[in-house]
Design a protein around this motif. Structure first.
Motif, PDB file in Angstrom:
ATOM      1  N   LYS A  90       0.836  -1.192   0.000  1.00 16.66           N
ATOM      2  CA  LYS A  90       0.000   0.000   0.000  1.00 16.66           C
ATOM      3  C   LYS A  90       0.879   1.254   0.000  1.00 16.66           C
ATOM      4  O   LYS A  90       1.862   1.343   0.731  1.00 16.66           O
ATOM      5  CB  LYS A  90      -0.898   0.019   1.238  1.00 16.66           C
ATOM      6  CG  LYS A  90      -1.946  -1.091   1.258  1.00 16.66           C
ATOM      7  CD  LYS A  90      -2.814  -0.969   2.491  1.00 16.66           C
ATOM      8  CE  LYS A  90      -3.873  -2.057   2.522  1.00 16.66           C
ATOM      9  NZ  LYS A  90      -4.743  -1.952   3.723  1.00 16.66           N
ATOM     10  N   ASP A  98      -7.100   4.350   4.523  1.00 13.74           N
ATOM     11  CA  ASP A  98      -7.474   3.254   5.405  1.00 13.74           C
ATOM     12  C   ASP A  98      -7.609   3.744   6.844  1.00 13.74           C
ATOM     13  O   ASP A  98      -8.502   3.317   7.577  1.00 13.74           O
ATOM     14  CB  ASP A  98      -6.421   2.144   5.312  1.00 13.74           C
ATOM     15  CG  ASP A  98      -6.770   0.945   6.162  1.00 13.74           C
ATOM     16  OD1 ASP A  98      -7.739   0.238   5.806  1.00 13.74           O
ATOM     17  OD2 ASP A  98      -6.102   0.714   7.188  1.00 13.74           O
ATOM     18  N   ALA A 135     -13.615  -3.028   1.455  1.00 16.99           N
ATOM     19  CA  ALA A 135     -12.501  -2.452   2.207  1.00 16.99           C
ATOM     20  C   ALA A 135     -12.457  -2.953   3.642  1.00 16.99           C
ATOM     21  O   ALA A 135     -11.380  -3.050   4.240  1.00 16.99           O
ATOM     22  CB  ALA A 135     -12.609  -0.925   2.180  1.00 16.99           C
TER      23      ALA A 135
END
Length: 416
Positions: A90, A98, A135
């Motif tokens: 990421k 996030d 997610a």
């Protein structure tokens, strides 16, 4: 005196004719009801138990089909395994996003703010909820806490003061989140516990339903579990055994595939319904589907040296009053037992399937009340008087199909 005598004579004749008609109607009603109960007592559940492998989807495709049922342009994004996401790959932006999503106050505020926007449509809300579920699918505890907050807020809205009307429509983010959350939680349970018996139940019911007439326009059937979908304008029908020859497909050719099979159809089946039964018979015989889709194949009747393509609508179709076209059936082509039908691949743009509209009918004719209800308009004509209650025994004859669940005594209540 003469006029009185003639009047009395005509009155007696009318009364006599009415009595004869009533007796005839009562006799027909008794016969139909008697035959129905006799069938209920004598009919045995003849189930073909070669169901094949239960077509379970892996989790990734199960989730994508559940979250994005319209199969839009978003599914190609999720090419990686949803269960295994490498946090090291990421970038900083995704890490920051996030962190924001994992902030409960921020996420709840964002959802409420988006739902207040007038241009945030129902489709946008469902898409947002699906992306959010993906997610947070590895953080179900956190997602559950978000659902608790959003559900409480939904209950406190003035427009949702009646509990019976809540969650009936998927028009908000929380409603779509709830359905997605339940799908994720039940995926393993469906595969390991109730998936197989539920698949057997549906397959068995389909076999039972296909043994009787099904109107392809209204989807009403003679053998059904729902009185509202009962086909009570039942025509006379019989079973026709066909010899089916499948054309070889070079790219899917296999030495073990049986291409000559026998298939039972009804003389009241449309050509499209006959195709579906032929495909199902091929799957049951070979354990694998035919190499073409249903719309890609055609049926050709072979009589001696002559061949005739079978279509739901062609130049020989019957045109009823008010311009209603009756779909062609097996009986329309006068196909008899033992006839040979070849399954071939259609040539592009040679023949095309016609989409059914208000100008088509199948078993329910335009002069029947059911057709008038479906079409929303009235048609002239007369039809034979029938009482719907005569065919309620068909509901009872279909119910034993659920007896397959007896193999799993702990699961019937869940499946039903």
């Amino acid at each position: 005196l003469a006029a009185v005598g003639v009047t009395r004579y005509k009155s007696k004749e009318l009364s006599r004719k009415q009595s004869q008609q009533l007796e005839l109607l009562e006799s027909e009603l008794r016969k139909e009801i008697r035959d129905g109960f006799a069938e209920l007592q004598m009919d045995k559940l003849d189930v073909v138990d070669s169901f094949g492998t239960v077509p379970f989807l892996d989790y990734k495709h199960f989730a994508l089909r559940t979250f994005f049922p319209e199969s839009g342009g978003f599914t190609h994004i999720f090419t990686e395994d949803m269960h295994n996401r490498d946090a090291n790959n990421k970038n900083e932006s995704l890490t920051a996003l996030d962190a924001l999503i994992c902030n409960k106050s921020f996420l709840v505020t964002v959802i409420h703010t988006l739902e207040k926007q007038k241009n945030f449509s129902v489709k946008d809300r469902c898409l947002f909820a699906s992306f959010l579920t993906i997610a947070l699918q590895t953080k179900l505890v956190y997602l559950t806490s978000i659902l608790e907050v959003l559900t409480r807020d939904l209950m406190e809205q003035s427009s949702n003061m009646q509990p019976k009307l809540m969650l009936r429509r998927t028009e908000s983010v929380v409603e779509k989140l709830l359905t997605n959350w339940m799908s994720v939680c039940l995926s393993g349970f469906l595969r390991e516990t109730v998936g197989e018996p539920f698949y057997l139940l549906v397959t068995t019911l389909n076999q039972k339903i296909n043994k009787g007439p099904v109107d392809v326009i209204t989807c009403k059937a003679l053998y059904t579990l729902n009185e509202d979908w009962l086909l009570w304008q039942v025509p006379e029908f019989s079973t026709v055994a066909l010899n089916i020859v499948f054309e070889k497909i070079p790219e899917n050719e296999s030495a073990d595939v049986c291409r000559n099979i026998s298939v039972n159809v009804l003389d009241c089946d449309t050509i499209g319904q006959a195709k579906e039964k032929i495909f199902q018979a091929f799957l049951s015989k070979n354990g694998s589907p035919y190499g073409l889709q249903l719309h890609e194949i055609g049926l050709e009747l072979h009589v001696g040296t002559r061949q005739k393509e079978l279509l739901d609508i062609d130049s020989s179709s019957v045109i009823l009053e008010d311009g209603i076209t009756k779909l062609n059936t097996i009986g329309h082509y006068e196909i008899s037992n033992g006839s040979t039908i070849k399954v071939f691949k259609k040539i592009a743009n040679f023949t095309s399937d016609v989409e059914y509209s208000d100008d088509h009918c199948h078993l329910i004719l335009p002069d029947s009340e059911a057709f008038q209800d479906v079409q929303g308009k009235r048609h002239r004509g007369k039809h034979k008087f029938k009482v719907k209650e005569m065919y309620l025994t068909k509901l009872l004859s279909t119910k034993p199909s659920s007896s397959l669940l007896g193999k799993h005594p702990e699961e019937p209540s869940i499946c039903l």
